[in-house]
Design a protein around this motif. Structure first.
Motif, PDB file in Angstrom:
ATOM      1  N   ILE A 323       0.970  -1.417  -0.113  1.00  0.00           N
ATOM      2  CA  ILE A 323       0.207  -0.015  -0.108  1.00  0.00           C
ATOM      3  C   ILE A 323       0.251   1.668   0.224  1.00  0.00           C
ATOM      4  N   SER A 324       2.070   1.222   0.999  1.00  0.00           N
ATOM      5  CA  SER A 324       2.870   2.298   0.615  1.00  0.00           C
ATOM      6  C   SER A 324       2.946   3.155  -0.243  1.00  0.00           C
ATOM      7  N   LEU A 325       3.594   1.840  -1.440  1.00  0.00           N
ATOM      8  CA  LEU A 325       3.840   2.323  -2.779  1.00  0.00           C
ATOM      9  C   LEU A 325       3.619   2.882  -3.521  1.00  0.00           C
ATOM     10  N   SER A 326       2.033   1.986  -3.388  1.00  0.00           N
ATOM     11  CA  SER A 326       0.574   1.801  -4.781  1.00  0.00           C
ATOM     12  C   SER A 326       0.514   3.285  -4.539  1.00  0.00           C
ATOM     13  N   THR A 327       0.111   3.941  -3.007  1.00  0.00           N
ATOM     14  CA  THR A 327      -0.457   4.931  -3.048  1.00  0.00           C
ATOM     15  C   THR A 327       0.702   6.385  -3.324  1.00  0.00           C
ATOM     16  N   TRP A 328       2.275   6.098  -2.831  1.00  0.00           N
ATOM     17  CA  TRP A 328       3.016   6.708  -3.729  1.00  0.00           C
ATOM     18  C   TRP A 328       2.512   7.056  -5.444  1.00  0.00           C
ATOM     19  N   PHE A 329       2.722   5.482  -6.220  1.00  0.00           N
ATOM     20  CA  PHE A 329       2.947   6.171  -7.382  1.00  0.00           C
ATOM     21  C   PHE A 329       1.456   7.320  -7.515  1.00  0.00           C
ATOM     22  N   ARG A 330       0.813   6.992  -6.565  1.00  0.00           N
ATOM     23  CA  ARG A 330      -1.122   7.381  -6.766  1.00  0.00           C
ATOM     24  C   ARG A 330      -0.964   9.218  -6.670  1.00  0.00           C
ATOM     25  N   ASP A 331      -0.605   9.185  -5.501  1.00  0.00           N
ATOM     26  CA  ASP A 331      -0.273  10.351  -5.377  1.00  0.00           C
ATOM     27  C   ASP A 331       0.998  11.423  -5.950  1.00  0.00           C
ATOM     28  N   TYR A 332       2.251  10.980  -6.286  1.00  0.00           N
ATOM     29  CA  TYR A 332       3.084  11.536  -6.481  1.00  0.00           C
ATOM     30  C   TYR A 332       3.352  11.553  -8.388  1.00  0.00           C
ATOM     31  N   VAL A 333       2.690  10.903  -8.783  1.00  0.00           N
ATOM     32  CA  VAL A 333       3.020   9.916 -10.814  1.00  0.00           C
ATOM     33  C   VAL A 333       0.965  10.207 -11.118  1.00  0.00           C
ATOM     34  N   TYR A 334       0.362   9.509 -10.553  1.00  0.00           N
ATOM     35  CA  TYR A 334      -1.250   9.212 -10.951  1.00  0.00           C
ATOM     36  C   TYR A 334      -1.858  10.512 -11.647  1.00  0.00           C
ATOM     37  N   GLY A 339      -4.804  11.875 -13.250  1.00  0.00           N
ATOM     38  CA  GLY A 339      -5.353  11.060 -13.034  1.00  0.00           C
ATOM     39  C   GLY A 339      -6.536  10.362 -13.959  1.00  0.00           C
ATOM     40  N   SER A 340      -7.758   9.972 -13.410  1.00  0.00           N
ATOM     41  CA  SER A 340      -9.046   9.523 -14.221  1.00  0.00           C
ATOM     42  C   SER A 340      -9.695  10.644 -14.453  1.00  0.00           C
ATOM     43  N   ARG A 341      -9.143  11.864 -14.598  1.00  0.00           N
ATOM     44  CA  ARG A 341      -9.952  13.057 -14.511  1.00  0.00           C
ATOM     45  C   ARG A 341      -9.217  13.692 -16.573  1.00  0.00           C
ATOM     46  N   VAL A 342      -9.591  12.944 -16.509  1.00  0.00           N
ATOM     47  CA  VAL A 342      -9.103  13.283 -18.289  1.00  0.00           C
ATOM     48  C   VAL A 342      -9.692  12.674 -18.801  1.00  0.00           C
ATOM     49  N   THR A 343      -9.545  12.764 -20.599  1.00  0.00           N
ATOM     50  CA  THR A 343     -10.100  11.171 -21.794  1.00  0.00           C
ATOM     51  C   THR A 343     -10.241   9.735 -21.544  1.00  0.00           C
ATOM     52  N   LYS A 344     -10.218   9.138 -21.914  1.00  0.00           N
ATOM     53  CA  LYS A 344      -9.792   7.458 -21.821  1.00  0.00           C
ATOM     54  C   LYS A 344      -8.687   7.199 -22.289  1.00  0.00           C
ATOM     55  N   VAL A 345      -8.001   7.659 -22.643  1.00  0.00           N
ATOM     56  CA  VAL A 345      -6.965   7.426 -23.643  1.00  0.00           C
ATOM     57  C   VAL A 345      -6.011   8.298 -23.354  1.00  0.00           C
ATOM     58  N   LYS A 346      -5.934   9.204 -22.405  1.00  0.00           N
ATOM     59  CA  LYS A 346      -4.997   9.460 -20.786  1.00  0.00           C
ATOM     60  C   LYS A 346      -4.537   8.836 -19.896  1.00  0.00           C
ATOM     61  N   ALA A 347      -6.331   8.459 -19.627  1.00  0.00           N
ATOM     62  CA  ALA A 347      -6.406   7.689 -18.672  1.00  0.00           C
ATOM     63  C   ALA A 347      -5.192   6.741 -18.690  1.00  0.00           C
ATOM     64  N   ILE A 348      -5.572   5.985 -19.729  1.00  0.00           N
ATOM     65  CA  ILE A 348      -5.586   4.657 -19.972  1.00  0.00           C
ATOM     66  C   ILE A 348      -3.401   4.873 -19.852  1.00  0.00           C
ATOM     67  N   ARG A 349      -3.286   5.577 -20.658  1.00  0.00           N
ATOM     68  CA  ARG A 349      -1.920   5.757 -20.456  1.00  0.00           C
ATOM     69  C   ARG A 349      -0.888   6.412 -19.133  1.00  0.00           C
ATOM     70  N   ASN A 350      -2.234   7.099 -18.574  1.00  0.00           N
ATOM     71  CA  ASN A 350      -1.791   7.444 -17.189  1.00  0.00           C
ATOM     72  C   ASN A 350      -1.524   5.739 -15.958  1.00  0.00           C
ATOM     73  N   ILE A 351      -2.412   5.553 -16.445  1.00  0.00           N
ATOM     74  CA  ILE A 351      -2.468   3.531 -15.558  1.00  0.00           C
ATOM     75  C   ILE A 351      -1.139   2.784 -15.919  1.00  0.00           C
ATOM     76  N   PHE A 352      -1.133   3.209 -17.671  1.00  0.00           N
ATOM     77  CA  PHE A 352      -0.562   2.634 -18.108  1.00  0.00           C
ATOM     78  C   PHE A 352       1.544   2.619 -17.862  1.00  0.00           C
ATOM     79  N   ILE A 353       1.527   3.835 -18.017  1.00  0.00           N
ATOM     80  CA  ILE A 353       2.791   4.393 -17.110  1.00  0.00           C
ATOM     81  C   ILE A 353       3.396   4.471 -15.017  1.00  0.00           C
ATOM     82  N   VAL A 354       2.038   4.177 -14.363  1.00  0.00           N
ATOM     83  CA  VAL A 354       1.732   3.886 -13.637  1.00  0.00           C
ATOM     84  C   VAL A 354       2.514   2.470 -12.631  1.00  0.00           C
TER      85      VAL A 354
END
Length: 512
Positions: A323-334, A339-354
């Motif tokens: 949890i400490s790593l996944s939340t770190w990437f969520r807060d400082y990268v995703y 995050g998910s407050r973008v277009t679906k294409v960009k959201a998918i890009r963000n998920i892949f990057i993370v």
């Protein structure tokens, strides 16, 4: 220094006794002693690497102070501008009134960003050099070879500093939070250096945030029996996970992965399943011990695992695993990516990057990147249909429904397949392992199941994990404290009787 070693068994009581009985009356001396103990703990592997963690701490401490100075200057000069441009007054130079605000704010913003850049460059530079330098060199050589050339590129004989990925991310979160104004920088170097090097969680997490852990170094700490008792329970259960579950699984898993070419389908299936339990027992066991040891010294660390193998989909798994790593990437990268407050294409890009970056964080090997990519591919369909936040609680029922059981088994199967890439030495070995799982005979002419005691321990482990899934420790379900002592004895006895003592068993995440 390993948590499951004789040296730590001697180290911990000495540090505990001096901490509470010699330095208790002086908070600064307590922190200084903790810092010294942490450096001894870390230097036990190789004292030369102490220079890296001290340098990392010093750079981020200095950058935090400099960013605070920039904020102070900005506040002061903004106040001065308010006086110059006050209503009904024009006491300053007219050109200054028109041009000063933009140039001033722009310069100060650049200055603050400069110190964040220094922090990021220094820390990520160290991480890239020690952990990824040879990987990039080898990858470049392989690419050049594909083009038909024979490169003569040399790599360096680098030793990976233990825990560098963990303390780098921990201290970076401080710099980023100070930059964003979410945290005021500390002016106490001892407290900050101790926050970075705090020995219970220094080597393999949890990756603490400065907002949670750092303020605890400024509060007077009194020993509390209940907190110490909770800590000892976590240490005991963490040792069981590591020495009984993880280490015994390793004795079966290692030969199977090393000789997968000759193993039967059933042996390969068994190897993948047992590795899933090995890495969970190993890593969550370390986290439990770390959280428990921290409690002995009056500190509360974040929970790092919440029974992830009872997850009903991949999204829930990642809310429960590391949890400490996944939340770190969520807060400082995703989130900074949108995050998910973008277009679906960009959201998918963000998920892949993370997920890809998360995989790469684990090690300099394409297998880890593939592991992250697999989890991204599993997560995205759930995200697209809006089901990624369906299972936010464990449920109140004692026995899972048939549907939930199927969901848990399916999720565990997918996670176990991905673990094959995590464990394999190369992408080719991972693919070969999975292909042979379904192409080899399922049952060989002679097959020996893994040890009876491990089978019993795994069943007991799963039952207790399920019972205690809503608690910090399953022992809390026993209503009367006096009834718990026989349980403590049984757990300790099982560690002594079933634990692996015949060979040195490092924690898996030490290599990250």
């Amino acid at each position: 220094m390993l948590f499951n070693s004789i040296s730590f068994l001697i180290f911990l009581p000495i540090v505990f006794g001096l901490y509470w009985f010699v330095f208790q009356k002086n908070l600064k001396l307590q922190n200084a002693f903790l810092l010294l103990a942490s450096y001894v703990f870390y230097g036990w592997w190789d004292w030369r690497f102490l220079g890296l963690i001290i340098a990392s701490s010093a750079v981020d401490y200095w950058c935090g102070l400099k960013m605070s100075t920039v904020d102070s200057q900005q506040s002061t000069e903004n106040s001065a501008n308010s006086t110059i441009e006050g209503p009904g007054k024009e006491t300053g130079n007219k050109n200054l009134t028109k041009k000063q605000p933009w140039s001033m704010v722009s310069g100060l913003w650049t200055g603050k960003r400069l110190y964040l850049t220094i922090s990021l460059t220094f820390n990520l530079g160290l991480l890239a050099f020690f952990k990824y330098f040879n990987f990039f060199i080898d990858s470049a050589a392989d690419f050049i070879s594909l083009l038909g050339f024979q490169p003569h590129i040399s790599t360096l004989n680098l030793i990976l500093p233990v825990g560098i990925s963990f303390y780098t991310f921990q201290t970076l979160s401080y710099s980023i939070d100070v930059y964003k104004g979410k945290l005021k920088p500390t002016k106490d170097p001892i407290a900050f250096f101790t926050f970075v090097a705090f020995f219970p969680q220094l080597v393999a997490g949890p990756i603490e945030r400065a907002s949670n852990l750092l303020p605890q170094f400024f509060k007077k700490r009194e020993f509390e029996y209940q907190q110490g008792s909770d800590g000892m329970k976590l240490i005991l259960w963490g040792l069981f996970k590591k020495m009984v579950i993880a280490d015994n699984c390793a004795l079966v898993v290692n030969p199977i992965f090393e000789n997968y070419q000759t193993a039967s389908g059933l042996e390969l299936i068994m190897g993948a399943i047992l590795f899933a339990f090995q890495i969970y027992g190993d890593f969550s066991g370390y986290s439990d011990i770390a959280i428990g040891v921290a409690k002995l010294f009056g500190f509360d660390l974040m929970t790092n695992f919440r029974t992830p193998y009872f997850s009903r989909d991949i999204a829930e798994f990642w809310r429960r695993w590391h949890i400490s790593l996944s939340t770190w990437f969520r807060d400082y990268v995703y989130i900074p990516l949108g995050g998910s407050r973008v277009t679906k294409v960009k959201a998918i890009r963000n998920i892949f990057i993370v997920f890809l970056v998360s995989g790469f964080w684990h090690g300099a090997n394409w297998t880890f990147i593939a592991w992250g990519g697999i989890h991204a591919a599993l997560f995205i369909p759930i995200f697209l249909i809006g089901k990624n936040r369906v299972h936010l609680n464990e449920g109140d029922h004692m026995i899972p429904s048939f549907k939930e059981l199927i969901q848990m088994i399916s999720t565990f199967t997918l996670v176990s397949v991905a673990w094959v890439f995590f464990r394999a030495n190369s992408i080719g070995d991972a693919l070969g392992y999975l292909i042979r799982t379904f192409s080899n005979p399922l049952f060989p002419n002679s097959f020996n199941w893994f040890g009876y005691h491990l089978r019993v321990a795994l069943v007991i482990f799963l039952v207790l994990e399920w019972i205690g899934r809503k608690r910090s420790n399953w022992i809390e379900i026993i209503p009367l404290k006096w009834y718990r002592y026989p349980v403590y004895f049984l757990v300790a006895f099982s560690i002594m009787y079933w634990g692996v003592f015949t060979q040195k068993m490092d924690f898996i995440y030490f290599q990250f």
